[in-house]
Each structure stands twice: as C-alpha cells, then as structure tokens.
Design a protein around this motif. Structure first.
Motif, PDB file in Angstrom:
ATOM      1  N   PRO A  13       1.058  -1.450   0.171  1.00  0.00           N
ATOM      2  CA  PRO A  13       0.304   0.126  -0.210  1.00  0.00           C
ATOM      3  C   PRO A  13       0.896   1.225   0.010  1.00  0.00           C
ATOM      4  CG  PRO A  13      -0.648  -1.759   1.234  1.00  0.00           C
ATOM      5  CD  PRO A  13       0.631  -1.897   1.438  1.00  0.00           C
ATOM      6  N   GLN A  14       0.151   2.398  -0.359  1.00  0.00           N
ATOM      7  CA  GLN A  14       1.213   3.087  -0.663  1.00  0.00           C
ATOM      8  C   GLN A  14       1.341   3.971   0.792  1.00  0.00           C
ATOM      9  OE1 GLN A  14       0.148   7.349  -2.682  1.00  0.00           O
ATOM     10  NE2 GLN A  14       0.654   6.328  -4.505  1.00  0.00           N
ATOM     11  N   GLN A  31      15.452   9.291  -5.474  1.00  0.00           N
ATOM     12  CA  GLN A  31      15.921   8.468  -6.892  1.00  0.00           C
ATOM     13  C   GLN A  31      15.099   7.228  -6.625  1.00  0.00           C
ATOM     14  OE1 GLN A  31      19.735   7.398  -4.437  1.00  0.00           O
ATOM     15  NE2 GLN A  31      21.036   9.268  -6.335  1.00  0.00           N
ATOM     16  N   THR A  32      14.123   6.409  -5.604  1.00  0.00           N
ATOM     17  CA  THR A  32      13.061   5.518  -5.918  1.00  0.00           C
ATOM     18  C   THR A  32      11.854   5.517  -7.357  1.00  0.00           C
ATOM     19  OG1 THR A  32      11.425   6.647  -4.174  1.00  0.00           O
ATOM     20  CG2 THR A  32      14.031   4.932  -3.458  1.00  0.00           C
ATOM     21  N   PRO A  41       5.365   9.674  -8.276  1.00  0.00           N
ATOM     22  CA  PRO A  41       5.301  10.889  -8.090  1.00  0.00           C
ATOM     23  C   PRO A  41       5.349  10.799  -6.204  1.00  0.00           C
ATOM     24  CG  PRO A  41       3.532   8.586  -7.852  1.00  0.00           C
ATOM     25  CD  PRO A  41       4.430   8.497  -8.758  1.00  0.00           C
ATOM     26  N   ILE A  42       5.432   9.511  -4.806  1.00  0.00           N
ATOM     27  CA  ILE A  42       5.197   8.750  -3.656  1.00  0.00           C
ATOM     28  C   ILE A  42       7.062   9.720  -3.277  1.00  0.00           C
ATOM     29  CG2 ILE A  42       5.523   6.923  -2.251  1.00  0.00           C
ATOM     30  CD1 ILE A  42       4.629   5.123  -4.462  1.00  0.00           C
ATOM     31  N   PRO A  47       5.745  12.345   4.060  1.00  0.00           N
ATOM     32  CA  PRO A  47       5.951  13.149   5.037  1.00  0.00           C
ATOM     33  C   PRO A  47       7.139  14.293   5.586  1.00  0.00           C
ATOM     34  CG  PRO A  47       5.151  11.547   5.645  1.00  0.00           C
ATOM     35  CD  PRO A  47       5.587  10.973   4.532  1.00  0.00           C
ATOM     36  N   SER A  48       8.238  14.334   5.225  1.00  0.00           N
ATOM     37  CA  SER A  48       8.938  14.348   6.013  1.00  0.00           C
ATOM     38  C   SER A  48      10.018  14.778   4.727  1.00  0.00           C
ATOM     39  CB  SER A  48      10.360  13.152   6.995  1.00  0.00           C
ATOM     40  OG  SER A  48      10.134  12.091   6.176  1.00  0.00           O
ATOM     41  N   LEU A  49      10.989  15.720   5.222  1.00  0.00           N
ATOM     42  CA  LEU A  49      12.583  16.064   4.188  1.00  0.00           C
ATOM     43  C   LEU A  49      14.023  15.652   4.979  1.00  0.00           C
ATOM     44  CD1 LEU A  49      11.332  19.343   2.632  1.00  0.00           C
ATOM     45  CD2 LEU A  49      11.278  16.244   1.192  1.00  0.00           C
ATOM     46  N   ASN A  50      14.572  14.765   4.509  1.00  0.00           N
ATOM     47  CA  ASN A  50      15.688  14.635   5.272  1.00  0.00           C
ATOM     48  C   ASN A  50      17.071  15.080   4.781  1.00  0.00           C
ATOM     49  OD1 ASN A  50      17.925  13.795   7.378  1.00  0.00           O
ATOM     50  ND2 ASN A  50      16.970  11.774   7.362  1.00  0.00           N
TER      51      ASN A  50
END
Length: 467
Positions: A13-14, A31-32, A41-42, A47-50
């Motif tokens: 599931p997404q 890269q995924t 588009p995932i 919900p996070s930027l690292n």
C-alpha cells in the motif's frame, strides 16, 4: 508458487511505502522514483524532508560539496513548496556564504511546509570541521517560529537570535526543545521559558554562556541536562518546576544546585565519568537533590554509594528513605567495594521490586576498604525485590558470587536475568549470546531457562543451589 509469494514492493500500500521512505535521506527517497511508474510521484508526498550533509556525495574541493548540497536543497524545496510535511531535518557545515540559503530553507520549512518538527544540526561531528568553519555560526531567527506550527525544535551548533520585543511574543506551539552546543545566557534561558508557555520537554547539551541558570516553569515535565562543565566559573542551577516528573543529569558540574517544588518528580537519572577525584563531588551534589524529591519511583545512578553514605559532608540524614522507589538502574561493578555500596543504597529502598544492573567502566581503581569491611560478609536488604537483571554479565568470579548472594538473601526474589557480553578496553564489543534466565521453582530451587544446553544448565543450577 502461490500469489502471496509473488508480492514485491510495488504491491505494498502507498501509505506503507510513504512510511518506509520517511526513514531515508531525501536524496535516496527521490532516487526511488526510478523504480517504476508507481514510485515516480511518491517521494513528493513523503511527510518528511531529511537532508544529511554527511551522507551527501562528496566532491573536491570540499567547498564544492557544500555548493552542490545547497543547490540540491533549493531545488527540492521548490518542487515541494505546496506539500505540507511533518518533519524537516537538516545537517550542514555552516559558512556565512550560505547564510541566505539556510534562512530560506528555515522559512520554507516553517511558513510554507508547516513542519511540526524542525531539527537543524550545524555541528554533525568534530571531524567535519577545521579552524575556519568553527568561526562560522548560524544565527537561528527565533521569531520566524511565530509564523508556523513547530511543536518540536532541535538546534545544534548555532546561536539564537531572539526578537527585540521577545517579552511581547508567545511561541505557543512549541512543546519540546533540544539545544546542543548553543550559546545560552541566563537571560536567553529565562526568555525561552517565558515565551514558550506550553514547553513540556527541554534538553540542554554542551551549552555555555550562563552563570546562574534558572529553569522555572509550571508546564515543564521532562528536563535533560548534559555536559555542563566549566571549571573556570562557579555555575549555579535553580530548578523550580512543580509538574516536573523526569530529570536527568549527565556530566553536569554545577557548583550549586537548588531544586524546588519537586513533589511530582518520579524519574531521577544521574551519570558522571567515574573518576573519584574529579567527578565525585559533582555527582554527590546532584544525588543530594533526592532530599527534595520524596516521590521518586525510578532511580538511575552509578555506584558511588559507599563513599557517599559514609561521608560526613555528603550523606543523607539518618531518617531519609526512598520509600516510593520500585525501580533501580545501577551502573556498578561487583567487587567487595561495590557490594558494600550497593548494600548501603538498598537499605534506603525497602519497597524496591526491580533492579537493573549495567556495566560500569572504572578509569581508576576502587578506594581501599578497611580490613573489617573487606572480610565482612555483605548483607543486601531486599524485602520486596522480585527481579534482578544483569545487563552486562562478563563471567567473572565476582559476578557469580553476587548471584549466589542474591539467591541466598532474596527472600521474595523470583527471577534473575543475566545478559552475557564481551568487553575490551572498557567498551562493550559483543552482545551475541542470548540472555540467561534463572527462576525460582518452589521447593526445587533455582532453574535455568530451558534454551540452554543440558550440561550448562546442570552446572549453573548445581552451583547456585549449593549441590
């Protein structure tokens, strides 16, 4: 082959894929998108930027690495400008040349992406720095937080720029704050506490610039203090937080400590480098705060108790008891000196039910005991103790003798768990062996966990039961 065995990442599931990607650096997450059409588009909905600088591909000269890293973050934030996130995490070796970049990243994370957690690390590790980088420090614009919804703030290796009229502002969304290697004056600390009225968790590590630090809050529930040490000044700490339930001191060398209104305090942790002539006096100052915390239920401390409780200057009053303590985590060895100290501590804890023993690396030998104490059998007061866990069992004779004392004197003791480890040069290097559980089995005495080999079980059981 059945259908279930054909499942792969594309079949998940997404929501689960998004959860997995939150653990990756954003560069890897992007890269995924090359995996398949479904993945493309995932990354933009994670919900996070690292952005960890230490994991970014390196270039020569190092300045180019920082330039490419900054450009990468700029592009990502443009692509994610209208996609709210929960967590924004950045590590970066700051230089004044990138001040405008970092300012724009911080504003974007707070005001456009509405991050709930903001973590900025401008130190990473000393190996990333040279003489030049140590002279460049980012000034975090604290006022920008009033335009966002940050609940958890973490800042490492930067300075705080508080608004000129800070007393008229309130940063009500902030409930947790972590400050490490931050210049923190007495006034800045007071202003932060005052202007974050909903702050419930505060951790301060390696901070400097203070002299008489006051942490006074009716909302604060958890306080962690680490590596406050400056031998050139006499530092004072005052804590007045009536709803505080957990406090931790790690290598804190305050000359004077005052704890007020601590009736809500139930968790108490203190740890110092185990150097008797350097650290003990600071450790004893912290431990004496227990006099103001009568309701502590969970104590985590190292074993300097023989010296403390036999000292005329440091010891508690004779009437003092830790009546509410039911969980003790003790870093200790198992020499006669250690056992005498442990016995002294246990006398203060009549209702203790669980004791967890951790490995204690000693940089110096124990102080000498009198011949009387060296030869006197140790008596451990354990009227309520039901379980003991030895998290660092190295197989010494002292440890085995200690277990025999437990079995002989633990009137209600039900279980002993010891976790075998290997130690080299004072450090745990291996935890490959499973825990061994000893349990009382009625009139049959003590038995070992059944997963041990028959011969090993027989040896241990016969030794412990005195057969």
């Amino acid at each position: 082959m059945d259908e279930a065995s054909n499942e792969n990442l594309n079949d998940l599931p997404q929501e689960l894929l998004l959860h997995i990607l939150t653990f990756l650096p954003t560069l890897d997450s992007i890269q995924t998108s090359l995996i398949s059409q479904k993945w493309r588009p995932i990354w933009s909905r994670v919900p996070s930027l690292n952005f960890p600088f230490e994991l970014f591909p390196s270039y020569e000269p190092p300045f180019d690495t920082r330039q490419f890293f900054a450009e990468f973050i700029d592009r990502v934030l443009i692509l994610r400008s209208h996609s709210p996130i929960h967590t924004f995490r950045l590590s970066f070796i700051y230089h004044d040349h990138y001040g405008s970049h970092v300012d724009s990243w911080v504003r974007s994370a707070i005001t456009h992406l509405h991050a709930r957690e903001l973590h900025l690390d401008f130190f990473i590790h000393k190996d990333f720095h040279d003489e030049e980088t140590f002279n460049h420090r980012y000034d975090f614009p604290f006022s920008v937080l009033r335009n966002g919804f940050v609940e958890k703030l973490g800042l490492t290796g930067c300075d705080l720029t508080l608004p000129a009229k800070v007393s008229t502002m309130r940063f009500c969304s902030i409930g947790s704050m972590y400050l490490d290697r931050v210049y923190l004056t007495d006034q800045i600390m007071s202003d932060l506490i005052l202007d974050c009225p909903n702050l419930e968790a505060l951790e301060l590590q390696n901070c400097w610039g203070h002299h008489h630090l006051k942490i006074c809050s009716t909302r604060l529930k958890k306080l962690v203090l680490g590596y406050f040490y400056d031998s050139e000044i006499q530092e004072t700490l005052v804590i007045d937080c009536p709803n505080l339930f957990s406090i931790s001191f790690d290598c804190c060398a305050f000359d004077k400590l005052i704890l007020k209104n601590a009736s809500s305090l139930v968790e108490f942790h203190v740890d110092m480098v185990h150097l008797i002539y350097r650290s003990y006096r600071y450790w004893s100052k912290v431990v004496r705060l227990l006099l103001q915390a009568p309701n502590v239920k969970h104590l985590n401390v190292q074993n300097w108790w023989f010296k403390f409780l036999t000292s005329k200057e440091d010891s508690f009053p004779k009437s003092f008891m830790l009546h509410n303590l039911n969980l003790l985590e003790l870093r200790t060895g198992f020499t006669q000196y250690d056992l005498v100290g442990m016995a002294a501590l246990l006398k203060l804890c009549p209702n203790l039910e669980t004791m967890i023993l951790e490995y204690l690396f000693k940089k110096r030998a124990d102080e000498s005991l009198s011949e009387e104490l060296l030869n006197k059998p140790v008596e451990l007061s354990m009227p309520s103790l039901k379980q003991v866990t030895m998290n660092a069992y190295t197989g010494t004779e002292d440890e085995f003798n200690f277990m025999k004392i437990l079995i002989g004197q633990g009137v209600v003791l039900e279980k002993i768990v010891f976790v075998p480890i290997q130690v080299e040069n004072g450090k745990v290097v291996e935890r490959s062996l499973p825990p061994v559980v000893l349990y009382r089995k009625g009139s049959q005495g003590w038995k070992c966990s059944p997963d041990l080999s028959f011969s090993v079980r027989n040896i241990i059981e016969s030794e412990l039961n005195g057969d």
